[in-house]
Design a protein around this motif. Structure first.
Motif, PDB file in Angstrom:
ATOM      1  N   ILE A   6      38.476  37.562  35.694  1.00 29.80           N
ATOM      2  CA  ILE A   6      39.711  37.640  36.473  1.00 29.80           C
ATOM      3  C   ILE A   6      40.472  38.874  36.015  1.00 29.80           C
ATOM      4  O   ILE A   6      40.923  38.959  34.872  1.00 29.80           O
ATOM      5  CB  ILE A   6      40.578  36.381  36.285  1.00 29.80           C
ATOM      6  CG1 ILE A   6      39.805  35.138  36.744  1.00 29.80           C
ATOM      7  CG2 ILE A   6      41.890  36.510  37.066  1.00 29.80           C
ATOM      8  CD1 ILE A   6      40.534  33.821  36.498  1.00 29.80           C
ATOM      9  N   LEU A  13      50.097  35.791  39.311  1.00 28.68           N
ATOM     10  CA  LEU A  13      49.030  35.018  39.950  1.00 28.68           C
ATOM     11  C   LEU A  13      47.781  34.946  39.074  1.00 28.68           C
ATOM     12  O   LEU A  13      47.135  33.900  38.970  1.00 28.68           O
ATOM     13  CB  LEU A  13      48.667  35.643  41.304  1.00 28.68           C
ATOM     14  CG  LEU A  13      49.188  34.958  42.551  1.00 28.68           C
ATOM     15  CD1 LEU A  13      48.738  35.704  43.792  1.00 28.68           C
ATOM     16  CD2 LEU A  13      48.745  33.511  42.614  1.00 28.68           C
ATOM     17  N   GLY A  14      47.438  36.052  38.434  1.00 28.71           N
ATOM     18  CA  GLY A  14      46.237  36.076  37.607  1.00 28.71           C
ATOM     19  C   GLY A  14      46.259  35.042  36.501  1.00 28.71           C
ATOM     20  O   GLY A  14      45.247  34.386  36.222  1.00 28.71           O
ATOM     21  N   HIS A  16      47.872  32.174  36.443  1.00 30.27           N
ATOM     22  CA  HIS A  16      47.689  30.833  37.014  1.00 30.27           C
ATOM     23  C   HIS A  16      46.234  30.604  37.419  1.00 30.27           C
ATOM     24  O   HIS A  16      45.721  29.479  37.313  1.00 30.27           O
ATOM     25  CB  HIS A  16      48.616  30.639  38.216  1.00 30.27           C
ATOM     26  CG  HIS A  16      50.054  30.412  37.839  1.00 30.27           C
ATOM     27  ND1 HIS A  16      50.532  29.182  37.441  1.00 30.27           N
ATOM     28  CD2 HIS A  16      51.110  31.257  37.794  1.00 30.27           C
ATOM     29  CE1 HIS A  16      51.821  29.280  37.175  1.00 30.27           C
ATOM     30  NE2 HIS A  16      52.197  30.524  37.375  1.00 30.27           N
ATOM     31  N   LEU A  17      45.561  31.658  37.875  1.00 23.49           N
ATOM     32  CA  LEU A  17      44.139  31.531  38.197  1.00 23.49           C
ATOM     33  C   LEU A  17      43.319  31.275  36.938  1.00 23.49           C
ATOM     34  O   LEU A  17      42.372  30.482  36.959  1.00 23.49           O
ATOM     35  CB  LEU A  17      43.652  32.787  38.910  1.00 23.49           C
ATOM     36  CG  LEU A  17      44.089  32.924  40.363  1.00 23.49           C
ATOM     37  CD1 LEU A  17      43.887  34.347  40.861  1.00 23.49           C
ATOM     38  CD2 LEU A  17      43.337  31.943  41.256  1.00 23.49           C
ATOM     39  N   CYS A  18      43.680  31.923  35.836  1.00 22.85           N
ATOM     40  CA  CYS A  18      42.996  31.649  34.570  1.00 22.85           C
ATOM     41  C   CYS A  18      43.123  30.172  34.207  1.00 22.85           C
ATOM     42  O   CYS A  18      42.136  29.521  33.829  1.00 22.85           O
ATOM     43  CB  CYS A  18      43.582  32.507  33.450  1.00 22.85           C
ATOM     44  SG  CYS A  18      43.177  34.259  33.545  1.00 22.85           S
ATOM     45  N   ARG A  20      43.589  27.650  36.194  1.00 20.47           N
ATOM     46  CA  ARG A  20      42.836  26.817  37.138  1.00 20.47           C
ATOM     47  C   ARG A  20      41.346  26.827  36.802  1.00 20.47           C
ATOM     48  O   ARG A  20      40.684  25.765  36.788  1.00 20.47           O
ATOM     49  CB  ARG A  20      43.055  27.307  38.564  1.00 20.47           C
ATOM     50  CG  ARG A  20      42.178  26.602  39.629  1.00 20.47           C
ATOM     51  CD  ARG A  20      42.473  25.093  39.682  1.00 20.47           C
ATOM     52  NE  ARG A  20      41.600  24.418  40.612  1.00 20.47           N
ATOM     53  CZ  ARG A  20      41.897  24.193  41.896  1.00 20.47           C
ATOM     54  NH1 ARG A  20      43.061  24.599  42.384  1.00 20.47           N
ATOM     55  NH2 ARG A  20      41.060  23.553  42.679  1.00 20.47           N
ATOM     56  N   PHE A  21      40.790  27.989  36.511  1.00 26.14           N
ATOM     57  CA  PHE A  21      39.358  28.055  36.246  1.00 26.14           C
ATOM     58  C   PHE A  21      39.002  27.436  34.895  1.00 26.14           C
ATOM     59  O   PHE A  21      37.915  26.877  34.744  1.00 26.14           O
ATOM     60  CB  PHE A  21      38.861  29.497  36.378  1.00 26.14           C
ATOM     61  CG  PHE A  21      38.615  29.893  37.805  1.00 26.14           C
ATOM     62  CD1 PHE A  21      37.366  29.730  38.368  1.00 26.14           C
ATOM     63  CD2 PHE A  21      39.645  30.389  38.595  1.00 26.14           C
ATOM     64  CE1 PHE A  21      37.130  30.072  39.696  1.00 26.14           C
ATOM     65  CE2 PHE A  21      39.430  30.737  39.913  1.00 26.14           C
ATOM     66  CZ  PHE A  21      38.170  30.572  40.472  1.00 26.14           C
ATOM     67  N   LEU A  72      37.191  37.757  40.282  1.00 27.20           N
ATOM     68  CA  LEU A  72      38.406  37.737  41.097  1.00 27.20           C
ATOM     69  C   LEU A  72      39.210  38.981  40.743  1.00 27.20           C
ATOM     70  O   LEU A  72      39.638  39.137  39.590  1.00 27.20           O
ATOM     71  CB  LEU A  72      39.243  36.478  40.842  1.00 27.20           C
ATOM     72  CG  LEU A  72      38.685  35.194  41.447  1.00 27.20           C
ATOM     73  CD1 LEU A  72      37.717  34.518  40.480  1.00 27.20           C
ATOM     74  CD2 LEU A  72      39.804  34.228  41.813  1.00 27.20           C
ATOM     75  N   VAL A 221      46.981  29.179  44.623  1.00 25.01           N
ATOM     76  CA  VAL A 221      45.783  29.118  43.779  1.00 25.01           C
ATOM     77  C   VAL A 221      44.734  28.198  44.393  1.00 25.01           C
ATOM     78  O   VAL A 221      43.534  28.513  44.366  1.00 25.01           O
ATOM     79  CB  VAL A 221      46.164  28.670  42.355  1.00 25.01           C
ATOM     80  CG1 VAL A 221      44.926  28.295  41.547  1.00 25.01           C
ATOM     81  CG2 VAL A 221      46.937  29.775  41.649  1.00 25.01           C
ATOM     82  N   ILE A 224      43.058  30.099  47.235  1.00 22.87           N
ATOM     83  CA  ILE A 224      42.167  31.127  46.703  1.00 22.87           C
ATOM     84  C   ILE A 224      40.879  30.500  46.176  1.00 22.87           C
ATOM     85  O   ILE A 224      39.772  30.999  46.424  1.00 22.87           O
ATOM     86  CB  ILE A 224      42.888  31.928  45.600  1.00 22.87           C
ATOM     87  CG1 ILE A 224      43.997  32.779  46.216  1.00 22.87           C
ATOM     88  CG2 ILE A 224      41.899  32.809  44.828  1.00 22.87           C
ATOM     89  CD1 ILE A 224      44.977  33.336  45.206  1.00 22.87           C
ATOM     90  N   TYR A 225      41.012  29.400  45.444  1.00 25.07           N
ATOM     91  CA  TYR A 225      39.837  28.733  44.885  1.00 25.07           C
ATOM     92  C   TYR A 225      38.902  28.253  46.003  1.00 25.07           C
ATOM     93  O   TYR A 225      37.687  28.444  45.935  1.00 25.07           O
ATOM     94  CB  TYR A 225      40.278  27.561  44.015  1.00 25.07           C
ATOM     95  CG  TYR A 225      39.141  26.888  43.282  1.00 25.07           C
ATOM     96  CD1 TYR A 225      38.694  27.388  42.061  1.00 25.07           C
ATOM     97  CD2 TYR A 225      38.501  25.767  43.816  1.00 25.07           C
ATOM     98  CE1 TYR A 225      37.633  26.784  41.378  1.00 25.07           C
ATOM     99  CE2 TYR A 225      37.444  25.164  43.145  1.00 25.07           C
ATOM    100  CZ  TYR A 225      37.019  25.676  41.931  1.00 25.07           C
ATOM    101  OH  TYR A 225      35.964  25.079  41.274  1.00 25.07           O
TER     102      TYR A 225
END
Length: 326
Positions: A6, A13-14, A16-18, A20-21, A72, A221, A224-225
């Motif tokens: 990522i 945003l990045g 929060h994506l971390c 989530r994954f 991502l 998020v 995006i996922y």
């Protein structure tokens, strides 16, 4: 464990994506040059064996050892103050950075999702904006450095898909808000909340009748996922179609913060879009996605986050030159 890279991982945003994954059971490699990102956003992940961080600029050659299942690409200045202050870096991360990451995806046989934006529509002549609309963008205007960087990002991503059979996904992200936004980045949510909490008048550019549509970060998020895990290669709008004028939103913030600030008006910056509302029909049909968090609920959570900041951070983040709002 599957592995995901990522970029822009220390950004709003990045980060929060971390999160989530990690929750989904991935090994996460976060990459950021920290020009606009903040390590505070991901410091809670450093203790995890499933997380690595690379301090790196994606406009330079990108190497990640071992296998890589997903990429991502979220590295980019994303606020007017940032991309008007560092226009060349903004263009380079959209062009050179995207090229480097597409090359990495090709080498690793990874699926890559790139973060585009509603700004590819410019100041739209179609309302609401759907993915088939080509946009109304000035390539030589002050906002062109961001708008055109993202339009190139989409074009080169599709070129890699068509020429090399690369598995690609394109998310067109509309206004998103929530915890970890920077108070000084010029976007409307942190700008208004910061001004209200500091006891300043709320600044509106133009007559306040221009519209925006705000999507809470958890919903963003999720969209995006789902797009990453889908089989759809063309752009998909990810945003909340609940449209509101900037003036109405300022009034909501005053009420939410229980303050008595006035609203002051300044001239509208050049090329500032007058309407912004996503048509999310494609996301509903292909991803089974639509936002769940109401603006009232999301803004309450966001306000709680900003209230938790120290007084030093609140005033350190004060920025008197809000050039525009996304």
């Amino acid at each position: 464990m599957k592995k995901v890279l990522i970029t822009g991982a220390a950004g709003f945003l990045g980060s929060h994506l971390c999160d989530r994954f990690i929750r989904e059971g991935f090994c996460v490699i976060g990459m950021d040059n920290l020009i606009t990102g903040d390590l505070k956003n991901i410091e809670h992940l450093f203790r995890l064996k499933e997380f690595e961080f690379y301090h790196h600029d994606v406009t330079k050659f990108v190497h990640v050892p071992g296998n890589l299942d997903y990429i991502l690409h979220f590295a980019s200045p994303a606020s007017p103050i940032d991309y008007l202050k560092i226009p060349i870096k903004t263009l380079k991360v959209g062009a050179l950075g995207t090229h480097n990451l597409l090359g990495l995806a090709k080498e690793k046989k990874s699926r890559i999702l790139v973060a585009s934006t509603s700004e590819v529509y410019g100041d739209p002549l179609v309302h609401p904006q759907n993915e088939d609309y080509y946009g109304n963008v000035s390539p030589v205007g002050p906002r062109g450095v961001y708008d055109e960087a993202k339009r190139f990002l989409e074009a080169i991503t599709m070129a890699y898909h068509r020429s090399h059979g690369l598995e690609t996904r394109i998310a067109r992200i509309f206004n998103t808000y929530g915890p970890r936004m920077r108070l000084n980045d010029g976007r409307v949510v942190p700008a208004f909340i910061g001004q209200a909490l500091r006891g300043e008048n709320l600044t509106i550019f133009g007559d306040g009748l221009q519209t925006r549509s705000f999507c809470y970060v958890d919903d963003q998020v999720e969209g995006i996922y789902r797009l990453l895990m889908s089989d759809y290669v063309y752009p998909v709008n990810i945003g909340n179609p609940d449209e509101i004028t900037i003036k109405e939103f300022a009034e909501e913030i005053i009420k939410l913060t229980d303050t008595e600030q006035k609203i002051i008006y300044k001239p509208l910056p050049k090329d500032d879009p007058l309407q912004r509302q996503p048509d999310i029909t494609r996301a509903k049909e292909i991803l089974g996605w639509e936002p769940k968090v109401s603006r009232k609920e999301g803004m309450k959570k966001t306000l709680e986050y900003f209230k938790s900041l120290s007084e030093e951070d609140l005033y350190k983040s004060a920025h008197k030159d809000f050039t525009s709002y996304l």
